[in-house]
Design an enzyme around this catalytic site. Structure first.
Site, short mmCIF file in Angstrom:
data_model
loop_
_atom_site.label_atom_id
_atom_site.label_comp_id
_atom_site.label_asym_id
_atom_site.label_seq_id
_atom_site.Cartn_x
_atom_site.Cartn_y
_atom_site.Cartn_z
N PHE A 13 0.57 -0.74 0.21
CA PHE A 13 -0.18 0.49 -0.28
C PHE A 13 1.04 1.36 0.13
CE2 PHE A 13 -2.75 2.74 3.14
CZ PHE A 13 -3.20 3.02 3.19
N LEU A 37 6.20 -10.33 -2.72
CA LEU A 37 4.21 -10.24 -3.04
C LEU A 37 4.06 -11.81 -2.47
CD1 LEU A 37 4.93 -9.72 -7.06
CD2 LEU A 37 4.29 -8.35 -5.31
N THR A 38 3.62 -11.14 -0.89
CA THR A 38 2.64 -11.39 -0.30
C THR A 38 1.27 -11.40 -0.59
OG1 THR A 38 2.68 -9.95 1.46
CG2 THR A 38 4.45 -11.03 1.68
N ALA A 84 8.79 -2.96 3.93
CA ALA A 84 8.25 -4.53 3.81
C ALA A 84 7.74 -4.60 4.89
CB ALA A 84 9.47 -5.29 3.20
N THR A 102 9.69 -11.94 9.42
CA THR A 102 10.05 -10.30 8.70
C THR A 102 10.30 -8.87 8.93
OG1 THR A 102 8.76 -11.18 7.09
CG2 THR A 102 8.71 -8.94 7.39
N THR A 138 5.78 2.76 12.62
CA THR A 138 4.50 3.08 13.27
C THR A 138 4.52 3.75 14.32
OG1 THR A 138 1.97 2.51 13.61
CG2 THR A 138 4.70 0.49 13.39
N ASP A 139 3.59 4.79 14.89
CA ASP A 139 3.40 5.31 16.20
C ASP A 139 2.56 3.80 17.17
OD1 ASP A 139 0.57 4.85 14.82
OD2 ASP A 139 -0.44 6.78 15.29
N GLU A 140 2.35 2.96 16.51
CA GLU A 140 2.12 2.16 17.40
C GLU A 140 3.08 1.31 18.65
OE1 GLU A 140 -0.81 -0.48 15.91
OE2 GLU A 140 -0.97 0.64 14.05
N TYR A 163 2.05 -7.19 16.53
CA TYR A 163 2.57 -6.20 14.93
C TYR A 163 3.53 -5.53 16.23
CZ TYR A 163 2.19 -2.32 12.24
OH TYR A 163 2.74 -1.53 11.23
N LYS A 167 7.16 -4.01 15.23
CA LYS A 167 8.13 -3.24 14.92
C LYS A 167 8.85 -2.19 15.99
CE LYS A 167 6.89 -1.24 11.26
NZ LYS A 167 8.09 -1.73 10.08
N ARG A 227 -8.27 6.45 16.07
CA ARG A 227 -6.91 6.48 15.27
C ARG A 227 -6.32 7.50 14.97
NH1 ARG A 227 -6.71 2.98 17.97
NH2 ARG A 227 -5.97 1.08 17.52
N ARG A 294 -11.11 -6.01 19.51
CA ARG A 294 -9.17 -7.38 18.84
C ARG A 294 -9.24 -7.51 20.34
NH1 ARG A 294 -6.43 -2.70 15.49
NH2 ARG A 294 -7.00 -4.91 13.92
P1 NAD Z 1 1.68 -3.48 3.47
O1 NAD Z 1 0.93 -5.06 4.14
O2 NAD Z 1 0.65 -3.34 2.25
O3 NAD Z 1 2.39 -3.89 2.04
C1 NAD Z 1 3.86 -4.27 2.76
C2 NAD Z 1 4.77 -5.22 1.71
O4 NAD Z 1 5.90 -5.91 2.08
C3 NAD Z 1 4.11 -5.92 0.31
O5 NAD Z 1 3.51 -5.65 -0.39
C4 NAD Z 1 4.18 -7.34 1.01
O6 NAD Z 1 4.46 -8.37 -0.24
C5 NAD Z 1 5.71 -6.97 1.21
N1 NAD Z 1 6.72 -8.20 2.36
C6 NAD Z 1 6.18 -8.33 3.60
N2 NAD Z 1 6.69 -10.05 3.86
C7 NAD Z 1 8.04 -9.15 2.76
C8 NAD Z 1 9.43 -10.34 2.98
N3 NAD Z 1 9.13 -10.71 3.89
N4 NAD Z 1 10.17 -9.77 2.39
C9 NAD Z 1 9.28 -8.40 1.36
N5 NAD Z 1 8.44 -7.67 1.24
C10 NAD Z 1 7.34 -8.44 2.37
O7 NAD Z 1 1.66 -2.40 4.28
P2 NAD Z 1 1.70 -0.59 4.41
O8 NAD Z 1 0.62 -0.65 5.47
O9 NAD Z 1 1.88 -0.45 2.90
O10 NAD Z 1 2.73 -0.78 4.97
C11 NAD Z 1 4.21 -0.42 4.49
C12 NAD Z 1 5.22 0.05 6.17
O11 NAD Z 1 4.89 0.93 6.42
C13 NAD Z 1 5.64 -1.13 6.92
O12 NAD Z 1 6.39 -1.08 7.59
C14 NAD Z 1 3.92 -0.77 8.18
O13 NAD Z 1 4.61 -1.17 9.08
C15 NAD Z 1 4.48 1.01 7.97
N6 NAD Z 1 3.29 1.99 8.71
C16 NAD Z 1 1.78 1.51 8.08
C17 NAD Z 1 1.13 2.29 7.95
C18 NAD Z 1 -0.24 2.47 8.17
O14 NAD Z 1 -1.62 2.79 8.30
N7 NAD Z 1 -0.60 1.00 7.13
C19 NAD Z 1 0.71 3.40 9.08
C20 NAD Z 1 2.56 3.58 10.20
C21 NAD Z 1 3.64 2.69 9.93
P1 TYD Z 2 -6.87 -1.15 11.85
O1 TYD Z 2 -7.32 -0.93 9.84
O2 TYD Z 2 -6.42 -2.47 10.75
O3 TYD Z 2 -5.29 -0.25 12.18
P2 TYD Z 2 -4.81 -0.64 13.42
O4 TYD Z 2 -5.26 -1.39 14.29
O5 TYD Z 2 -3.52 -0.87 13.15
O6 TYD Z 2 -4.81 0.74 13.97
O7 TYD Z 2 -7.96 -0.86 11.83
C1 TYD Z 2 -8.46 0.61 12.52
C2 TYD Z 2 -9.29 0.77 13.23
O8 TYD Z 2 -10.12 0.21 13.17
C3 TYD Z 2 -8.66 -0.40 15.07
O9 TYD Z 2 -9.04 0.62 15.87
C4 TYD Z 2 -9.44 -1.54 14.67
C5 TYD Z 2 -11.06 -1.08 14.51
N1 TYD Z 2 -11.32 -2.25 12.96
C6 TYD Z 2 -12.33 -2.23 13.06
O10 TYD Z 2 -13.57 -1.91 14.09
N2 TYD Z 2 -13.34 -2.95 12.44
C7 TYD Z 2 -12.04 -3.97 11.93
O11 TYD Z 2 -13.30 -5.17 10.46
C8 TYD Z 2 -11.16 -3.43 11.89
C9 TYD Z 2 -9.68 -3.76 10.50
C10 TYD Z 2 -10.81 -2.90 12.32
#
Ligand code: NAD
Ligand code: TYD
Length: 358
Positions: A13, A37-38, A84, A102, A138-140, A163, A167, A227, A294
């Site tokens: 993403f 490409l998971t 990744a 990972t 991540t902020d988590e 998770y 991180k 969030r 959760r």
């Molecule tokens: P995502 O799950 O959409 O994408 C992760 C990518 O990593 C995928 O393309 C997957 O194929 C690849 N991947 C997974 N395991 C792998 C491995 N062993 N080797 C090579 N590639 C691998 O995640 P995202 O939401 O795009 O998040 C990207 C980064 O940003 C992550 O490190 C996540 O912790 C961080 N992040 C995400 C958010 C969010 O809101 N999504 C917020 C803050 C930080």
């Molecule tokens: P999520 O998108 O999984 O991101 P994160 O857990 O990393 O913040 O979830 C965002 C918020 O939405 C979180 O408080 C959990 C909640 N949630 C639901 O209430 N229903 C759902 O089906 C999912 C996936 C998340």
């Protein structure tokens, strides 16, 4: 090419938005996108740039140390931007070990390869100026806030989910390689992202998919968890600015100053979807279904991004309502993407086409 940059997780993403930005903006950089490409990686996210001369995709696993070392030897990367990861909290609750592999081992493999390539005996404990290891986090890692307060760069780490624990661990390793070996590192900790190409396991894309298909929208607990949402392209811009300008060893928080309870967010989304789908107002909200909470669900995340705003003049570009509407428009006009992702067809096609291991 002035720099060869390894981006990991570029088919996911956030990674796909970052890769697009870098490939289009820096035509003198060579961007190598390494992704396993998971289920979360999808090369359809990058169709518009896949034939650009400064872009190359390599399929591979960051957990495979031998492969990672070979990759560094072959490409002689100048820098790494590491995204990744396994990224879904619910998945980490059912399979924590995959997250350790990972997110922790994979990160350490990359750090080791970077250290071997970049840190020479003469540069020990000095800052390297041309090679940067940027870890996207991540902020988590900061845990959960009560009703008030914000996460700053000096907030102590207090992760609760497997998770966020993985991180946090990888962040600590990245800092340890700076402090111990002098590796030039930067870490950013970002709040929840939303936008196009988001896999429909996360709250916003899952809800869009379910509303479109008249399925229940699962809200965990009472929907009162908060969030802080940021448009994904704003995150990619922040990474660009930090990568190019931050001091070695520094950390930046990235966030939207945009807090929403889950239930208020979903009500807003339902209203937007009713309008876009020409449904009577209130139709989509009837799909809201409260489900079991959760485990270990963090109550509130909220980011203070003033360091980034003051030091590097970054700020979010969109109001949330505008960004959410844009996101809904994207999902509704990219039905094929959504159908392929939900049926799993995207993996068959793209994996066959791109399996490449040198
Ligand atoms: P995502 O799950 O959409 O994408 C992760 C990518 O990593 C995928 O393309 C997957 O194929 C690849 N991947 C997974 N395991 C792998 C491995 N062993 N080797 C090579 N590639 C691998 O995640 P995202 O939401 O795009 O998040 C990207 C980064 O940003 C992550 O490190 C996540 O912790 C961080 N992040 C995400 C958010 C969010 O809101 N999504 C917020 C803050 C930080
Ligand atoms: P999520 O998108 O999984 O991101 P994160 O857990 O990393 O913040 O979830 C965002 C918020 O939405 C979180 O408080 C959990 C909640 N949630 C639901 O209430 N229903 C759902 O089906 C999912 C996936 C998340």
């Amino acid at each position: 090419m002035s720099k060869t940059i390894l981006v990991t997780g570029g088919a996911g993403f956030i990674g796909s938005h970052l890769v697009r930005l870098l490939v289009n903006k820096y035509i003198d950089y060579k961007i190598i996108n390494l992704d396993k490409l998971t289920y979360a990686g999808n090369l359809a996210n990058l169709k518009d740039i896949e034939n650009k001369p400064n872009y190359e995709f390599v399929k591979g696993d960051i957990v495979d140390a031998t492969f990672i070392n070979e990759l560094f030897t072959k490409y002689k990367f100048d820098s790494v931007i590491h995204l990744a990861a396994e990224s879904h909290v619910d998945k980490s609750i059912s399979n924590p070990l995959e997250f350790v592999m990972t997110n922790v081992i994979g990160t350490v493999n990359l750090l080791n390869a970077a250290k071997v390539s970049w840190v020479k005996p003469t540069t020990k404990n000095e800052q390297l100026t041309t090679n940067r290891f940027y870890h996207v986090s991540t902020d988590e890692v900061y845990g959960s806030l009560g009703e008030t307060g914000l996460f700053t760069e000096s907030t102590s780490y207090d992760p609760h989910s497997p998770y966020s624990a993985s991180k946090a661990s990888s962040d600590h390793f990245v800092r340890a390689y700076h402090d111990t070996y002098g590796l030039d590192i930067v870490i950013s900790n970002c709040s929840n992202n939303y936008g196009s190409c988001h896999f429909p396991e996360k709250l916003i894309p899952l809800s869009i998919y379910n509303i479109k298909n008249n399925k229940a929208i699962p809200i965990y607990g009472k929907g009162e968890n908060i969030r802080d949402w940021l448009f994904v392209e704003d995150h990619a811009r922040a990474i660009d600015v930090i990568f190019h300008n931050a001091k070695s060893g520094s950390t930046y928080n990235i966030g939207g100053h945009n807090e929403w309870t889950n239930i208020d967010l979903i009500r807003l989304l339902c209203n937007i979807m009713d309008k876009k789908l020409n449904r009577v107002e209130g139709t989509s909200a009837q799909l809201i279904t409260y489900v079991k909470d959760r485990a270990g669900h963090d109550l509130r995340y909220a980011i203070d991004s003033s360091k980034l705003q003051n030091d590097l003049a970054w700020k979010p570009s969109l109001q949330f309502e505008e960004g959410l509407e844009k996101t809904v428009d994207w999902y509704l006009s990219n039905e094929e993407w959504l159908n392929n992702v939900t049926s799993g067809d995207y993996q068959k096609y793209y994996q066959e086409q791109y399996v490449k291991r040198f």
